[in-house]
Design an enzyme around this catalytic site. Structure first.
Site, mmCIF file in Angstrom:
data_model
loop_
_atom_site.group_PDB
_atom_site.id
_atom_site.type_symbol
_atom_site.label_atom_id
_atom_site.label_comp_id
_atom_site.label_asym_id
_atom_site.label_seq_id
_atom_site.Cartn_x
_atom_site.Cartn_y
_atom_site.Cartn_z
ATOM 1 N N PHE A 156 0.834 -1.207 0.000
ATOM 2 C CA PHE A 156 0.000 0.000 0.000
ATOM 3 C C PHE A 156 0.866 1.253 0.000
ATOM 4 O O PHE A 156 0.628 2.203 0.733
ATOM 5 C CB PHE A 156 -0.960 -0.019 1.193
ATOM 6 C CG PHE A 156 -2.206 0.810 0.981
ATOM 7 C CD1 PHE A 156 -3.071 0.523 -0.059
ATOM 8 C CD2 PHE A 156 -2.510 1.860 1.829
ATOM 9 C CE1 PHE A 156 -4.225 1.281 -0.247
ATOM 10 C CE2 PHE A 156 -3.658 2.624 1.653
ATOM 11 C CZ PHE A 156 -4.519 2.330 0.604
ATOM 12 N N GLY A 157 1.880 1.221 -0.889
ATOM 13 C CA GLY A 157 2.732 2.392 -1.075
ATOM 14 C C GLY A 157 2.110 3.370 -2.049
ATOM 15 O O GLY A 157 0.895 3.326 -2.315
ATOM 16 N N ARG A 158 2.942 4.227 -2.629
ATOM 17 C CA ARG A 158 2.437 5.306 -3.491
ATOM 18 C C ARG A 158 1.637 4.794 -4.690
ATOM 19 O O ARG A 158 0.577 5.323 -5.018
ATOM 20 C CB ARG A 158 3.617 6.161 -3.978
ATOM 21 C CG ARG A 158 4.216 7.055 -2.905
ATOM 22 C CD ARG A 158 5.343 7.881 -3.468
ATOM 23 N NE ARG A 158 6.479 7.061 -3.869
ATOM 24 C CZ ARG A 158 7.511 6.764 -3.080
ATOM 25 N NH1 ARG A 158 7.539 7.222 -1.851
ATOM 26 N NH2 ARG A 158 8.513 6.029 -3.521
ATOM 27 N N ILE A 159 2.166 3.765 -5.382
ATOM 28 C CA ILE A 159 1.495 3.275 -6.590
ATOM 29 C C ILE A 159 0.165 2.612 -6.233
ATOM 30 O O ILE A 159 -0.851 2.843 -6.887
ATOM 31 C CB ILE A 159 2.411 2.316 -7.375
ATOM 32 C CG1 ILE A 159 3.653 3.068 -7.874
ATOM 33 C CG2 ILE A 159 1.668 1.686 -8.550
ATOM 34 C CD1 ILE A 159 4.753 2.173 -8.438
ATOM 35 N N THR A 240 1.885 -5.532 -11.564
ATOM 36 C CA THR A 240 2.754 -4.503 -12.146
ATOM 37 C C THR A 240 3.953 -4.262 -11.229
ATOM 38 O O THR A 240 4.663 -3.264 -11.382
ATOM 39 C CB THR A 240 1.992 -3.166 -12.319
ATOM 40 O OG1 THR A 240 1.449 -2.754 -11.047
ATOM 41 C CG2 THR A 240 0.862 -3.292 -13.327
ATOM 42 N N ARG A 242 6.784 -6.835 -9.467
ATOM 43 C CA ARG A 242 7.960 -7.556 -9.948
ATOM 44 C C ARG A 242 7.522 -8.967 -10.320
ATOM 45 O O ARG A 242 6.677 -9.562 -9.644
ATOM 46 C CB ARG A 242 9.057 -7.606 -8.867
ATOM 47 C CG ARG A 242 9.804 -6.299 -8.670
ATOM 48 C CD ARG A 242 10.701 -5.985 -9.866
ATOM 49 N NE ARG A 242 11.371 -4.693 -9.745
ATOM 50 C CZ ARG A 242 10.942 -3.557 -10.285
ATOM 51 N NH1 ARG A 242 9.809 -3.553 -10.977
ATOM 52 N NH2 ARG A 242 11.622 -2.442 -10.158
ATOM 53 N N GLU A 271 12.112 -12.103 -17.161
ATOM 54 C CA GLU A 271 11.853 -11.344 -18.389
ATOM 55 C C GLU A 271 13.170 -10.855 -19.006
ATOM 56 O O GLU A 271 14.131 -10.616 -18.276
ATOM 57 C CB GLU A 271 10.898 -10.176 -18.120
ATOM 58 C CG GLU A 271 11.402 -9.145 -17.131
ATOM 59 C CD GLU A 271 10.394 -8.022 -16.877
ATOM 60 O OE1 GLU A 271 10.718 -6.885 -17.249
ATOM 61 O OE2 GLU A 271 9.308 -8.283 -16.315
ATOM 62 N N HIS A 289 6.231 -4.870 -19.849
ATOM 63 C CA HIS A 289 6.809 -4.003 -18.815
ATOM 64 C C HIS A 289 6.674 -2.518 -19.196
ATOM 65 O O HIS A 289 7.656 -1.796 -19.319
ATOM 66 C CB HIS A 289 8.281 -4.376 -18.573
ATOM 67 C CG HIS A 289 8.745 -4.003 -17.183
ATOM 68 N ND1 HIS A 289 9.642 -4.761 -16.476
ATOM 69 C CD2 HIS A 289 8.442 -2.955 -16.379
ATOM 70 C CE1 HIS A 289 9.882 -4.200 -15.303
ATOM 71 N NE2 HIS A 289 9.155 -3.102 -15.222
ATOM 72 N N GLY A 291 4.910 -0.233 -17.394
ATOM 73 C CA GLY A 291 4.443 0.545 -16.247
ATOM 74 C C GLY A 291 4.760 2.028 -16.282
ATOM 75 O O GLY A 291 3.884 2.873 -16.122
#
Length: 323
Positions: A156-159, A240, A242, A271, A289, A291
């Site tokens: 529940f970080g910034r993204i 989105t 890792r 990847e 990838h 994002g």
């Protein structure tokens, strides 16, 4: 006075490469072919700064090369698990990253994948391209409604918070999350978010599960066969974060056998080599990838690296130092 020498491992936006040329004695990678371990070692021996990106594996072996000249590694990316930070610290190297600037664009991609998976967009696109569509009918390609459903966020970080904002305020979604620490009450109130005590609780309740936790050993295969079986048969998994956070083999099995309805993936284990099992499935949306792949974000990331190395060469503390 001689300009510091910097080595850039991949092509960067033209605007940033122009600034690097103006400010430094810079070695650019015109071919955009990934550098080998030996080339990375040579860069550390001949430059004052190495500027890699998240696909460059900067191992302890590379960092331990004799006769290092470099004192700072300015990583182009918010993640830095491509760098052995313990070895960097032991070698006295400063490591920086590029946080904050890619939050919204990565959250946009997570939301895009959620919608693509729920509404079977990739499958529909292929149907038309393969000229197999026979026309509208009432029971054709039914997916799941998104508006008003429950979104569970692991991390529940910034993204994750940015995605929650889009989902809650834009799509009226109920927000659940699992995170090691409690966020500010004002954030939870704005999103009407509920914190789950365990990953398992979140997986069993959510219609959509989106991963936003860091990579590395602590989270490797966090989503495994056992946990996939806890999800609803109508649920979708979005990644989105890792690639190694998800056990790819287990996810392929879950999608094939119908434990969950679908998945949307922007990142993969190993990847760009993707397990061919994913390519045989209709119920997975796959992106390469993307994002942070907007012009604005990649330029902002480059500027962040420039600010970090400028501070370092001026004898100041870089703003985004991680080691």
């Amino acid at each position: 006075m001689n300009k510091p020498k910097v080595v850039v491992t991949r092509r960067w936006p033209a605007e940033i490469e122009a600034r690097l040329k103006a400010l430094y004695d810079v070695q650019l990678n015109e071919s955009d072919i990934p550098m080998t371990a030996d080339e990375l070692k040579l860069a550390l021996q001949t430059a004052d700064a190495l500027l890699p990106t998240v696909t460059d594996s900067i191992t302890a072996g590379i960092l331990g090369v004799e006769g290092k000249r470099a004192k700072i590694i300015g990583n182009f990316g918010v993640g830095y698990n491509n760098i052995d930070v313990n070895a960097a610290k032991a070698q006295g190297l400063v490591v920086t990253n590029t946080p904050h600037v890619l939050t919204d664009c990565t959250a946009d991609i997570a939301m895009l994948l959620l919608l693509m998976s729920a509404r079977r967009a990739s499958e529909g696109d292929r149907l038309i391209r393969n000229r197999q569509w026979t026309g509208w009918r009432p029971t054709h390609m039914l997916g799941q409604k998104v508006t008003g459903k429950t979104l569970g966020l692991i991390g529940f970080g910034r993204i994750a918070q940015a995605m929650a904002k889009k989902a809650h305020h834009g799509f009226g979604m109920r927000i659940l999350f699992y995170a090691p620490s409690q966020p500010a009450q004002a954030i939870m109130d704005d999103l009407q978010a509920t914190r789950c005590d365990t990953v398992e609780e979140l997986l069993s309740e959510a219609n959509f599960v989106s991963l936003h936790c860091p990579g590395g050993e602590a989270t490797r295969h966090l989503i495994n066969e056992q946990r996939l079986k806890l999800m609803r048969p109508s649920a979708h998994l979005i990644n989105t974060a890792r690639g190694d956070v998800v056990d790819g083999k287990a996810l392929i099995k879950a999608l094939k056998e119908g434990w969950i309805a679908g998945a949307g993936l922007d990142v993969f284990e190993g990847e760009p080599n993707i397990d061919p099992g994913f390519l045989e499935l209709d119920n997975v949306a796959l992106l390469p990838h993307l994002g942070s792949a907007t012009e604005e974000t990649r330029v902002a990331m480059g500027n962040r690296v420039l600010a970090n190395i400028a501070a370092f060469f001026a004898g100041e503390e870089p703003g985004d130092r991680v080691v």
